[in-house]
Structure formats: C-alpha cells, structure tokens
Design a protein around this motif. Sequence first.
Motif, short mmCIF file in Angstrom:
data_model
loop_
_atom_site.label_atom_id
_atom_site.label_comp_id
_atom_site.label_asym_id
_atom_site.label_seq_id
_atom_site.Cartn_x
_atom_site.Cartn_y
_atom_site.Cartn_z
N THR A 108 0.74 -1.26 -0.19
CA THR A 108 0.05 0.01 -0.02
C THR A 108 0.77 1.36 -0.17
OG1 THR A 108 -1.78 -1.36 1.27
CG2 THR A 108 -1.88 1.15 1.20
N ALA A 109 0.30 2.17 -0.73
CA ALA A 109 1.15 3.63 -0.65
C ALA A 109 0.11 4.53 -0.96
CB ALA A 109 2.05 3.51 -2.10
N GLY A 110 0.66 5.86 -1.07
CA GLY A 110 -0.41 6.93 -1.17
C GLY A 110 -0.12 7.53 -2.75
N ALA A 111 -1.34 8.31 -2.96
CA ALA A 111 -1.45 8.81 -4.57
C ALA A 111 -1.13 10.25 -4.47
CB ALA A 111 -2.86 8.47 -5.14
N SER A 112 -0.67 10.79 -3.37
CA SER A 112 -0.55 12.47 -3.30
C SER A 112 0.80 12.78 -3.85
CB SER A 112 -0.82 12.71 -1.96
OG SER A 112 -2.21 12.69 -1.38
N GLY A 113 0.97 13.93 -4.28
CA GLY A 113 2.34 14.44 -4.64
C GLY A 113 3.14 13.94 -5.95
N LEU A 114 2.06 13.20 -6.77
CA LEU A 114 2.85 12.46 -8.03
C LEU A 114 2.65 13.26 -9.34
CD1 LEU A 114 0.90 9.14 -7.56
CD2 LEU A 114 3.14 9.72 -6.98
N ALA A 115 1.74 14.39 -9.49
CA ALA A 115 1.94 15.04 -10.68
C ALA A 115 1.48 16.40 -10.32
CB ALA A 115 1.01 14.45 -11.59
N LYS A 116 1.61 17.57 -11.17
CA LYS A 116 1.08 19.07 -10.98
C LYS A 116 0.29 19.24 -12.16
CE LYS A 116 5.16 20.41 -8.08
NZ LYS A 116 6.30 21.43 -7.84
N GLY A 117 -0.86 19.84 -11.79
CA GLY A 117 -1.54 20.53 -12.76
C GLY A 117 -2.24 19.47 -13.66
N ARG A 118 -2.75 18.15 -13.09
CA ARG A 118 -3.21 17.25 -13.74
C ARG A 118 -3.61 16.07 -12.91
NH1 ARG A 118 0.11 13.15 -14.89
NH2 ARG A 118 2.21 13.39 -15.04
N PRO A 119 -4.51 14.94 -13.29
CA PRO A 119 -4.54 13.90 -12.18
C PRO A 119 -3.39 13.00 -12.60
CG PRO A 119 -6.58 14.42 -13.72
CD PRO A 119 -5.77 15.38 -13.99
N ALA A 120 -3.10 12.36 -11.40
CA ALA A 120 -1.72 11.64 -11.48
C ALA A 120 -2.11 10.20 -12.11
CB ALA A 120 -1.17 11.36 -10.06
N THR A 121 -1.42 9.71 -12.81
CA THR A 121 -1.82 8.29 -13.29
C THR A 121 -0.58 7.32 -12.90
OG1 THR A 121 -0.28 8.38 -15.11
CG2 THR A 121 -2.14 9.51 -15.48
N ASP A 187 -10.05 25.52 -4.76
CA ASP A 187 -10.11 24.71 -5.85
C ASP A 187 -9.06 23.61 -6.02
OD1 ASP A 187 -12.27 25.87 -6.78
OD2 ASP A 187 -11.05 27.70 -7.99
N ASN A 188 -8.27 23.44 -5.15
CA ASN A 188 -7.32 22.30 -4.99
C ASN A 188 -8.12 20.88 -4.81
OD1 ASN A 188 -7.39 23.42 -2.35
ND2 ASN A 188 -6.40 21.64 -1.67
N ARG A 189 -7.76 19.71 -5.44
CA ARG A 189 -8.58 18.71 -5.51
C ARG A 189 -7.94 17.41 -4.80
NH1 ARG A 189 -8.18 18.34 -11.70
NH2 ARG A 189 -6.06 18.81 -10.94
N TRP A 190 -8.81 16.75 -4.02
CA TRP A 190 -8.52 15.45 -3.46
C TRP A 190 -9.12 14.51 -4.51
CZ3 TRP A 190 -8.77 15.53 2.71
CH2 TRP A 190 -7.73 16.36 3.16
N SER A 191 -8.58 13.59 -4.69
CA SER A 191 -8.91 12.08 -5.22
C SER A 191 -9.78 11.42 -3.91
CB SER A 191 -8.11 11.40 -5.97
OG SER A 191 -7.01 11.11 -5.22
N ASP A 221 -11.52 11.27 -9.46
CA ASP A 221 -10.27 11.70 -9.66
C ASP A 221 -10.14 12.91 -8.77
OD1 ASP A 221 -10.53 9.83 -11.82
OD2 ASP A 221 -10.20 11.38 -13.36
N GLY A 222 -10.92 13.85 -8.50
CA GLY A 222 -10.67 14.95 -7.65
C GLY A 222 -11.82 15.56 -7.34
N VAL A 223 -11.95 15.97 -5.89
CA VAL A 223 -13.31 16.76 -5.49
C VAL A 223 -12.75 17.78 -4.85
CG1 VAL A 223 -15.04 16.68 -3.52
CG2 VAL A 223 -14.17 14.50 -4.63
N ALA A 224 -13.11 19.10 -5.15
CA ALA A 224 -12.55 20.35 -4.75
C ALA A 224 -12.56 20.52 -3.39
CB ALA A 224 -13.46 21.60 -5.45
N PHE A 225 -11.51 20.90 -2.79
CA PHE A 225 -11.10 20.83 -0.98
C PHE A 225 -12.58 21.67 -0.70
CE2 PHE A 225 -9.51 22.16 2.70
CZ PHE A 225 -9.04 20.89 3.20
N ARG A 226 -12.67 22.91 -1.53
CA ARG A 226 -13.86 23.61 -0.85
C ARG A 226 -15.10 23.25 -0.68
NH1 ARG A 226 -13.98 26.80 -4.81
NH2 ARG A 226 -15.71 25.98 -5.78
N ARG A 227 -15.48 22.17 -1.72
CA ARG A 227 -16.66 21.38 -1.43
C ARG A 227 -16.54 20.41 -0.24
NH1 ARG A 227 -18.76 18.70 -6.53
NH2 ARG A 227 -20.76 18.79 -5.34
#
Length: 291
Positions: A108-121, A187-191, A221-227
């Motif tokens: 198990t690992a995390g999916a954060s911090g893998l890409a900037k400006g787009r969804p990480a793949t 507007d930053n997003r969390w998957s 893919d991403g839920v806006a943090f504000r929401r």
Amino acid sequence: MHVFVTGATGWVGSALVEDLLSAGHQVTGLARTPDKARALADKGARIIAGSIDDHDLLRTAAADADAVAHTAFNHDWAHFAESAGQDERAIMALGAGLGGTRKPLLVTAGASGLAKGRPATEEDLADPASVRRSEAAAQTLAGRGVNVATVRLPPTVHGVGETHGFVPILIKRARETGVSAYIGDGDNRWSAVHRRDAARLFLTVLERGIEAPVYHAIAEDGVAFRRIAEAIGRQLGLPAESREADHFGWFARMAGGDAAASSERTRALTGWNPTGPDLLTDLADRGYYAG
C-alpha cells in the motif's frame, strides 16, 4: 488461496479480510492485541499475534501463504518519518519471505504528490525524496525478482465510521476553530475512494494475479477541497470560509495540496468498477460526526 494480511483489523484491511473470506479464500491476519485477534477470529480468519516490527514472523507468515496484502501503516502524524521507516522494513521482511517464488505481494502507498496540474496516473513515478518509502521498497523487491505491485490509495479512503484519516482531521479542526476552512479559493482537489471499493481492488488483483507494477484505487479523480469543507460545515452548523494556510498548522501542506489522480489504466486492466458512495454523499451522513 491463502492470503496473509497485515493491517487486518485496519480501515482497508478489515474490509479486505471480509471480502477474501466471502470469496472462499483462507486468511491469516496479523493482530497486535487480544481484542484485535478476537475480532479477526470472529470473522473466520486465522491469527498470528505480533506486529510489523516482528520481521522474522513476517518472513515466515509470507512464506507460508499463497499471497500477501500489506495494508498496515502506523498513522502517527507526529512521527511520520519513524512510521515510514517501520513500513519500509516490514515490506522488505515480507519480500524476503517470498523470495524465489512468484507469490504476489501487494504493498500500500499513497497517490498524493505524484503530478502537478493534472490527475496523476499509474505511470507517474513516486517522488524519490518522499519520506514514505513504500514504493521504493516495492521497486527494490521487484529488482530482486519478487512478484510485487503497489496499490496507491487517495488522500481520503472514506466511509461512515472513519476515525483516523484526513477527513476526521478536518472535522476536528473545524470543531476546534469554529470554521470549516479551505485555503485560497479551495479549488485544489483530493481524489477519493470508499474503503469497500479500495478493498475490492486488492481482492481483484490478488485473484487475477499481478499484471502491472502500480494500481490506483481511485473512484473520484478529484473533489474540490472547498466542497469538502462546505459539506463538513453544513453538518457541523459552521461557516465554510477561506483561511490562510497556517490555520491548518502541520496539516497545511495536505489541506492546500492538489492530489487529483486517475484510475483509468487500473480499471481497463482489471475491470474494477467502484460502486460505493462518493465522498460528499458520505459526508452528508451524520454517522461521520459521531463522537
């Protein structure tokens, strides 16, 4: 199939144990305390008493199983580097028990911090400077011929009853400060993924066999943090407002980070199709705020 599961009473691991048993597999779970051992036994799992620091035990248990799912991680945020080191050593011990075989090991690992400006793949590489070394350990084992893959989890693996994830940290902070906050425009997003869907991906890969080095347990893919902040604010009867990063203290980097990620490749490869409630639906359930 006989599967050894670390973190077998944890948030994802406990759901995986139930799914494995329901599918007719045998499960041996690692349990640190008598209470956790009883909970596993009540489900029908075999028990090994110990912790992920018991490396000889991990090697033996891995060697005795047909497959291993490593879902344990000590989420002690104040001592994260120590937890990461503990995790890396456990992974290496499990891999040592599987050396010379083709038995699968899921890490198990995390999916954060893998890409900037787009969804990480799934093709994005983990940051080699990351404090958490789960993927680096898996890559080392792969280089030694171990049949290993990484399952990346998003920032929120949600579900009613969650107590130790990032969303409970946000709920606690909102209660303490009287505001459910976001940084900037939020507007930053969390998957995100529901814990049951995450467990089902582990099960799917174990049953199909490892076909890729990395899988993404990502339902949204991403839920806006504000929401997210607004949903928490509605349930707590608190305003959702923008605040400076220091409002979140040590959690500011995560609260302001963009952690969008895609699971398109994982779905195409495995047929995995998340069906659980989405994050905002879960956050509308009052059970999320009990206690």
